[in-house]
Structure formats: C-alpha cells, structure tokens
Design a protein around this motif. Sequence first.
Motif, PDB file in Angstrom:
ATOM      1  N   LEU A 127      80.694  -8.675  72.841  1.00 10.61           N
ATOM      2  CA  LEU A 127      79.509  -7.830  72.983  1.00 10.61           C
ATOM      3  C   LEU A 127      79.109  -7.239  71.649  1.00 10.61           C
ATOM      4  O   LEU A 127      77.916  -7.211  71.294  1.00 10.61           O
ATOM      5  N   MET A 128      80.089  -6.797  70.857  1.00  8.07           N
ATOM      6  CA  MET A 128      79.788  -6.216  69.556  1.00  8.07           C
ATOM      7  C   MET A 128      79.128  -7.246  68.642  1.00  8.07           C
ATOM      8  O   MET A 128      78.188  -6.930  67.905  1.00  8.07           O
ATOM      9  N   LYS A 129      79.619  -8.495  68.696  1.00  7.17           N
ATOM     10  CA  LYS A 129      79.040  -9.538  67.858  1.00  7.17           C
ATOM     11  C   LYS A 129      77.603  -9.829  68.269  1.00  7.17           C
ATOM     12  O   LYS A 129      76.718 -10.022  67.430  1.00  7.17           O
ATOM     13  N   ARG A 130      77.353  -9.827  69.593  1.00  9.62           N
ATOM     14  CA  ARG A 130      75.997 -10.084  70.061  1.00  9.62           C
ATOM     15  C   ARG A 130      75.058  -8.959  69.657  1.00  9.62           C
ATOM     16  O   ARG A 130      73.909  -9.193  69.279  1.00  9.62           O
ATOM     17  N   LEU A 131      75.539  -7.717  69.731  1.00  8.51           N
ATOM     18  CA  LEU A 131      74.719  -6.581  69.323  1.00  8.51           C
ATOM     19  C   LEU A 131      74.443  -6.621  67.824  1.00  8.51           C
ATOM     20  O   LEU A 131      73.323  -6.318  67.369  1.00  8.51           O
ATOM     21  N   TYR A 132      75.445  -7.009  67.054  1.00  7.97           N
ATOM     22  CA  TYR A 132      75.294  -7.106  65.604  1.00  7.97           C
ATOM     23  C   TYR A 132      74.308  -8.209  65.232  1.00  7.97           C
ATOM     24  O   TYR A 132      73.457  -8.051  64.356  1.00  7.97           O
ATOM     25  N   ARG A 133      74.399  -9.359  65.957  1.00  9.50           N
ATOM     26  CA  ARG A 133      73.563 -10.492  65.622  1.00  9.50           C
ATOM     27  C   ARG A 133      72.125 -10.341  66.119  1.00  9.50           C
ATOM     28  O   ARG A 133      71.211 -10.976  65.575  1.00  9.50           O
TER      29      ARG A 133
END
Length: 404
Positions: A127-133
């Motif tokens: 989830l953090m990676k998706r939010l970052y991307r």
Amino acid sequence: RIVFFHPDLGIGGAERLVIDAALAYQHSGHDVTIVTSHHDSRRCFAETADGTLAIRVHGNWLPRCIFGRLIAFCAYIRMIYAVIAVLLFETFDVAFVDQVSACIPFIRLFSKAKSCCDQLLTGRSSLMKRLYRAPIDYIEEVTTGMADVILVNSFFTRETFFETFPSLRSRDPIVIYPSLNFGTFDMHSSSTAEADKLVNTRRDLLFLSINRYERKKNLELALNALSDLQKRLVNESKQHLWDNIHLVIAGGYDRRLKENVEYYDELVDTAESLDIADHVTFIRSFSDAEKALLLQRSRCLIYTPDPKDLWNLLNFSRQSYSSYGFSKVNSGGPVETVVSAAANDVEKSTGILCRNTSAAFSEAMFKFTDKEYHEKISRNCRNHVENKFSFNVFTERLTTALNA
C-alpha cells in the motif's frame, strides 16, 4: 543538434538502446550529445568512454535515493537538474528523453522531446508503494503526453503503454526495434582459450543467461531448470552428458545498488543449495569484447525475466546474431523476436518460447543438448536478425521519428 537525456548511463539494455540511437544519428551527420546524471567510465559501454560519443554529466552530486528509498523521486530531481543545467548554457534542436519524462515540461519551449516511459518497471506490491507511486505515475502520464513524438521498443510495449496511460490512447507511439551494429559486433574475434578462462570451464555444452542482477530478471529460474536437467540426465543414465553441461549467469552489477548485491548473493546460495554450484559460473559486469566471447562460446541463451520487464529486445537481437538458439519465457516484448519451435517447424525456428516453469525450461535445454537440433535452430538466427534488426532499418525508423 540532438541531445539525449538519460538518468544513469550504465550497461543495461535501456542504455544500449540510447547509445545505438545516438550513434545512428551521429553517423547520419547530426551533432549528438548524451546528458546523464551518472556515468562511471569503469562500468559503461565502450562508446561512452573512448570519445566516440560526447557525454555530459550533471547532478551526480545529488542523492540517488534517501535511506535506500525514494529512488524514482530522486531520479526526477537529478534529471530535472541536468536538463536545467544544459538549458542554461546550450541550445539544441531535438531532445530525446528516456525514462524520466518529468523533465519534458522544462524543454518544451526549446525543442521537440521524444520519450520512452518505464512506469511498469517498478513493483507496487504494498500500500505504501502504491501511495508513493500514485503522484509519480500521474506526473509520468501527463508529462509523457507533452512529448511531440513517443517511441516504444516493441508492439508489446505499445499495448502496455495504452494500458498504462489510458488518457494517451489518442497518441500513436512509433515502434522502433532496437538494433545490432553488425560491424561493431563482428570485430570481436573468437578465442576458445579466452572464452574458457572467462567462463571458468572447458565444458562444451554452455548455456548462457545475460541480465542485470535484479530480482525481476528471475534468474533463479535458470538455476532451477539446470537442477531439473541434472536430475533427468542422472535418472536416464546420461551422467556423461551432465558432466559436459555448464551454465553461465552474466549480468550488469553495480555495488551502489543494494538489490544487485543481495540478489547476487542469493543466487550463489541457491546454486549451492541445489548442489549445482560446480556447474555454474557467475560473472558480474563485462566488456563488449567479453560479451562477444560469451555469445560465441554458448550453445543456447536462457532468458528468464518477469513478463513485465519490457526492455530486452536489444539483447535478443544481439544474441540471435551469434547464430544460436533461445529458451525464453513465452511473454513480454521479446516474444516478437523469437520464431518458436513450439509453434513452428524446427527448420524455420530460432528458439523455444517456454512456460515460466523450471520444468519447461529444463525440457528446452535438454533439446539443445542435441547437436543436430541445435544446428537446425541456429542456422536461422543470424538471417532473422539481419532482416529485422539491422542498424540500417533502425536508423531509417529513427529518421522517420525525427521528421514526425
């Protein structure tokens, strides 16, 4: 005057494509410069270190990551800085922007920008990676759309482009297959002694994997396939055949990159655990001359990357030219490069497209241990590449893009 903007001029497939495009334009009489945020003369393609191409480095002092993270964000900052540094002191007619499209708005007022996008080259598993991307993906879509001309390296990538950037479906990306400069490749002569020393074996049946040491390259598949092949040959009382088989895993390796270091160690451990370490040689980075030796020495290329890895047609064209066959995952852009024996007459084929399993790869490798089968496949490889991936065809397509 043409300027190429590329984030990190190392020794990967994307870098080779940029260099060949620069050479094609330079040979056509254009004034060409490559601008990058990082260039290590000890780890690069020869043309970028011997003066063949003009290389400018701007922004290498900026961090490439923050505590091992935010790599894409830092790449944006470094490339925007490089573009601004050039714009402050120089003028150019055309800009080719590779991978980091966020710098296109800064050059729109000065040139036509051609760009390729790599949005799918990073995972979004958390989830953090998706939010970052999410904001980065949005910026990529908007800024890629600002380019006057968009280039992709295969029809597979073209379709992925439309899936990734739905708002750009009205655009018409130009497909330019990467090329092989035959003259440059042919100048490296074969030496059996040198090749044996490089691969650390005198075994005749050499299987080769060439890819960067990154997990998305799925190199453990080659190791597992070799292990399956060992079991099969031993069970079929063909120990003598196994004794003559060797696998070489050669790839770009950068000690600055944590993943390169970790993945290399993981692969070495995997080979040990599978009890095949004495039949495997790992090579970390290599010169063009050494690559030519590897290709000339090998029976077959084992090509394993994740289906979402889009930047590999270049290596395929280079390796087909060496006149031997392929075992390759049946997915992704390079599928367009292989005429598969799984679906065509062996007499017309250049390799085997496999399911993404060690059993399927092991079966393909077993077929290539047969000399007659290998010779039938390899006869077609060179002609196939010369007809589809020549430097002349590549240059013509680039000229079309320049005038689009």
